[in-house]
Design an enzyme around this catalytic site. Structure first.
Site, PDB file in Angstrom:
ATOM      1  N   SER A 197       0.838  -1.206   0.000  1.00 28.93           N
ATOM      2  CA  SER A 197       0.000   0.000   0.000  1.00 28.93           C
ATOM      3  C   SER A 197       0.870   1.252   0.000  1.00 28.93           C
ATOM      4  O   SER A 197       2.028   1.241   0.417  1.00 28.93           O
ATOM      5  CB  SER A 197      -0.923   0.015   1.228  1.00 28.93           C
ATOM      6  OG  SER A 197      -0.178   0.324   2.395  1.00 28.93           O
ATOM      7  N   LYS A 210       0.179  -1.142  15.475  1.00 29.37           N
ATOM      8  CA  LYS A 210      -1.177  -1.512  15.895  1.00 29.37           C
ATOM      9  C   LYS A 210      -1.691  -2.763  15.169  1.00 29.37           C
ATOM     10  O   LYS A 210      -2.651  -3.375  15.615  1.00 29.37           O
ATOM     11  CB  LYS A 210      -2.146  -0.345  15.743  1.00 29.37           C
ATOM     12  CG  LYS A 210      -2.488   0.079  14.333  1.00 29.37           C
ATOM     13  CD  LYS A 210      -3.366   1.329  14.361  1.00 29.37           C
ATOM     14  CE  LYS A 210      -3.641   1.887  12.986  1.00 29.37           C
ATOM     15  NZ  LYS A 210      -4.604   1.155  12.199  1.00 29.37           N
ATOM     16  N   ASP A 211      -1.038  -3.156  14.059  1.00 31.99           N
ATOM     17  CA  ASP A 211      -1.451  -4.371  13.344  1.00 31.99           C
ATOM     18  C   ASP A 211      -0.832  -5.642  13.927  1.00 31.99           C
ATOM     19  O   ASP A 211      -1.224  -6.745  13.559  1.00 31.99           O
ATOM     20  CB  ASP A 211      -1.040  -4.289  11.862  1.00 31.99           C
ATOM     21  CG  ASP A 211      -1.798  -3.214  11.105  1.00 31.99           C
ATOM     22  OD1 ASP A 211      -2.910  -2.855  11.540  1.00 31.99           O
ATOM     23  OD2 ASP A 211      -1.272  -2.724  10.083  1.00 31.99           O
ATOM     24  N   ARG A 254     -13.596  -0.136  17.385  1.00 36.20           N
ATOM     25  CA  ARG A 254     -13.153   0.781  18.445  1.00 36.20           C
ATOM     26  C   ARG A 254     -13.631   2.204  18.155  1.00 36.20           C
ATOM     27  O   ARG A 254     -14.156   2.896  19.036  1.00 36.20           O
ATOM     28  CB  ARG A 254     -11.619   0.755  18.528  1.00 36.20           C
ATOM     29  CG  ARG A 254     -11.010   1.860  19.401  1.00 36.20           C
ATOM     30  CD  ARG A 254      -9.495   1.922  19.239  1.00 36.20           C
ATOM     31  NE  ARG A 254      -9.076   2.250  17.876  1.00 36.20           N
ATOM     32  CZ  ARG A 254      -9.018   3.467  17.370  1.00 36.20           C
ATOM     33  NH1 ARG A 254      -9.388   4.508  18.103  1.00 36.20           N
ATOM     34  NH2 ARG A 254      -8.616   3.676  16.131  1.00 36.20           N
ATOM     35  N   ARG A 255     -13.441   2.646  16.920  1.00 34.77           N
ATOM     36  CA  ARG A 255     -13.876   3.998  16.551  1.00 34.77           C
ATOM     37  C   ARG A 255     -15.399   4.098  16.587  1.00 34.77           C
ATOM     38  O   ARG A 255     -15.948   5.093  17.062  1.00 34.77           O
ATOM     39  CB  ARG A 255     -13.348   4.363  15.158  1.00 34.77           C
ATOM     40  CG  ARG A 255     -11.842   4.629  15.132  1.00 34.77           C
ATOM     41  CD  ARG A 255     -11.312   4.764  13.719  1.00 34.77           C
ATOM     42  NE  ARG A 255      -9.893   5.117  13.693  1.00 34.77           N
ATOM     43  CZ  ARG A 255      -9.053   4.790  12.722  1.00 34.77           C
ATOM     44  NH1 ARG A 255      -9.495   4.103  11.665  1.00 34.77           N
ATOM     45  NH2 ARG A 255      -7.786   5.147  12.774  1.00 34.77           N
ATOM     46  N   ARG A 303     -13.949  -0.457   4.101  1.00 30.06           N
ATOM     47  CA  ARG A 303     -12.578  -0.962   3.955  1.00 30.06           C
ATOM     48  C   ARG A 303     -11.899  -0.144   2.874  1.00 30.06           C
ATOM     49  O   ARG A 303     -12.517   0.651   2.206  1.00 30.06           O
ATOM     50  CB  ARG A 303     -12.593  -2.441   3.487  1.00 30.06           C
ATOM     51  CG  ARG A 303     -12.858  -3.510   4.516  1.00 30.06           C
ATOM     52  CD  ARG A 303     -11.749  -3.756   5.507  1.00 30.06           C
ATOM     53  NE  ARG A 303     -10.407  -3.847   4.972  1.00 30.06           N
ATOM     54  CZ  ARG A 303      -9.818  -4.960   4.539  1.00 30.06           C
ATOM     55  NH1 ARG A 303     -10.474  -6.103   4.539  1.00 30.06           N
ATOM     56  NH2 ARG A 303      -8.571  -4.945   4.117  1.00 30.06           N
ATOM     57  N   ARG A 350     -11.057   5.544   1.016  1.00 28.65           N
ATOM     58  CA  ARG A 350     -11.880   6.021   2.141  1.00 28.65           C
ATOM     59  C   ARG A 350     -12.239   7.502   1.992  1.00 28.65           C
ATOM     60  O   ARG A 350     -13.397   7.880   2.158  1.00 28.65           O
ATOM     61  CB  ARG A 350     -11.145   5.770   3.464  1.00 28.65           C
ATOM     62  CG  ARG A 350     -11.014   4.288   3.766  1.00 28.65           C
ATOM     63  CD  ARG A 350     -10.248   4.020   5.050  1.00 28.65           C
ATOM     64  NE  ARG A 350      -9.973   2.596   5.180  1.00 28.65           N
ATOM     65  CZ  ARG A 350     -10.069   1.905   6.300  1.00 28.65           C
ATOM     66  NH1 ARG A 350     -10.434   2.494   7.419  1.00 28.65           N
ATOM     67  NH2 ARG A 350      -9.803   0.607   6.335  1.00 28.65           N
ATOM     68  N   CYS A 378      -6.609  -7.051  17.710  1.00 23.13           N
ATOM     69  CA  CYS A 378      -6.518  -5.648  17.284  1.00 23.13           C
ATOM     70  C   CYS A 378      -7.781  -5.187  16.556  1.00 23.13           C
ATOM     71  O   CYS A 378      -7.894  -4.019  16.198  1.00 23.13           O
ATOM     72  CB  CYS A 378      -5.264  -5.405  16.440  1.00 23.13           C
ATOM     73  SG  CYS A 378      -5.224  -6.317  14.912  1.00 23.13           S
TER      74      CYS A 378
END
Length: 328
Positions: A22, A90-91, A138-139, A160, A166, A253
């Site tokens: 990415s 975080k992944d 979480r968000r 996604r 996004r 996660c």
């Protein structure tokens, strides 16, 4: 006949850095490649690796969340196809696999979440019925809790895709806003598109958000020692506490868990570390949010103990029942 004494013949082979394909992963890895080149004196080449998380179109919670972006990179490391790998911390699953070492956690970028909304709107300015896109439970949990407590009517929409995809939902009018990580947009040079930096009191970030992880094989002791020069001890202590909290909650996660450890500074002196944690149902109707403060950890064990201590308090307040499926 080859002249082995020539500079070209003596030049070591480039170090191979494994990265996701990415734009964001490549930008992050490029920054690390430059830093590694500086400390080792060796060229670094990026080796692009496709992970299951990159090709699956399912939502992260459905495909397991934990580790879907890192398994292929770790396999390439263990097979010796790359020398080291860069991950978004975080992944990473909280358990460190055998044979690999977390050689460095460089200084963290801004850990906050941000809003990219139409017409330059902030979270507080969004109209009634606003549709906010995010792939993170979480968000969703915290945005919905914020809306409930402020009498707002919003709809969180699961999405996604990469940053372009996004933000494209907002540009096309399909969504009123999307929530992204500040660090990612900063590393892509796109902070100018942010319409609101969300206060951590409103949306607590994911454990490890904004930090990178540099991983290599345990057998590469010299490389691990060189990479360790990029380690930031304060960032390492903070993310260790956050990830210990996540592990003690037995959550992956993709669970609706937020955590942030930040240093408390008195004048020029760093004197304490505050750890905040939150767990909530995705509709925002039930939340457990607690914090604890302790001396700045001087070891991995001290930092982890702070995380476990707060997790135990959160579990005592009913956190387990808010997370849905807990990671086994």
């Amino acid at each position: 006949m080859t002249d082995n004494s020539s500079p070209a013949a003596r030049k070591p082979a480039p170090l191979r850095l494994g990265t996701r394909r990415s734009k964001l992963a490549m930008a992050q890895s490029g920054l690390v490649a430059d830093a590694v080149s500086e400390v080792t004196g060796r060229a670094v080449e990026l080796v692009e690796i496709t992970t299951y998380g990159d090709i699956s179109r399912e939502h992260l919670a459905q495909i397991g969340g934990t580790g879907v972006f890192v398994a292929a990179l770790r396999e390439a490391l263990l097979r010796g196809e790359v020398d080291f790998a860069v991950h978004s911390l975080k992944d990473l699953p909280t358990a460190q696999p055998e044979g690999l070492v977390l050689a460095a956690v460089p200084q963290r970028e801004d850990p906050r979440d941000v809003l990219v909304a139409r017409d330059g709107l902030t979270l507080a300015q969004l109209p009634s019925g606003a549709r906010i896109g995010t792939g993170s439970p979480r968000r969703m949990a915290q945005l919905n809790a914020y809306a409930r407590s402020h009498g707002l009517d919003i709809e969180t929409v699961p999405i996604r895709g990469n940053v372009d995809t996004r933000i494209g939902f907002v540009r096309s009018g399909e969504l009123d806003a999307v929530v992204l990580a500040a660090a990612g947009l900063s590393r892509l040079g796109r902070t100018g598109e942010v319409t609101d930096f969300l206060a951590v009191g409103t949306v607590l970030p994911a454990p490890g958000q904004g930090a990178l992880a540099i991983e290599c094989a345990e057998t590469s002791a010299d490389l691990a020692a060189a990479l360790a020069e990029l380690d930031d001890p304060y960032t390492r202590a903070a993310v260790t506490a956050e990830r210990a909290l996540l592990a003690a909650l037995e959550a992956g996660c993709s669970a609706p868990v937020g955590a942030l450890a930040d240093l408390q500074v008195d004048g020029q002196t760093v004197n304490e570390l505050r750890l905040r944690g939150v767990v909530g149902t995705t509709d925002g109707s039930s939340m457990v949010q607690l914090s604890t403060t302790g001396p700045v950890p001087t070891s991995h064990d001290d930092a982890a103990a702070l995380g476990r201590e707060l997790a135990a308090e959160m579990l005592a307040k009913g956190a387990a029942g808010l997370m849905g499926e807990r990671a086994l």
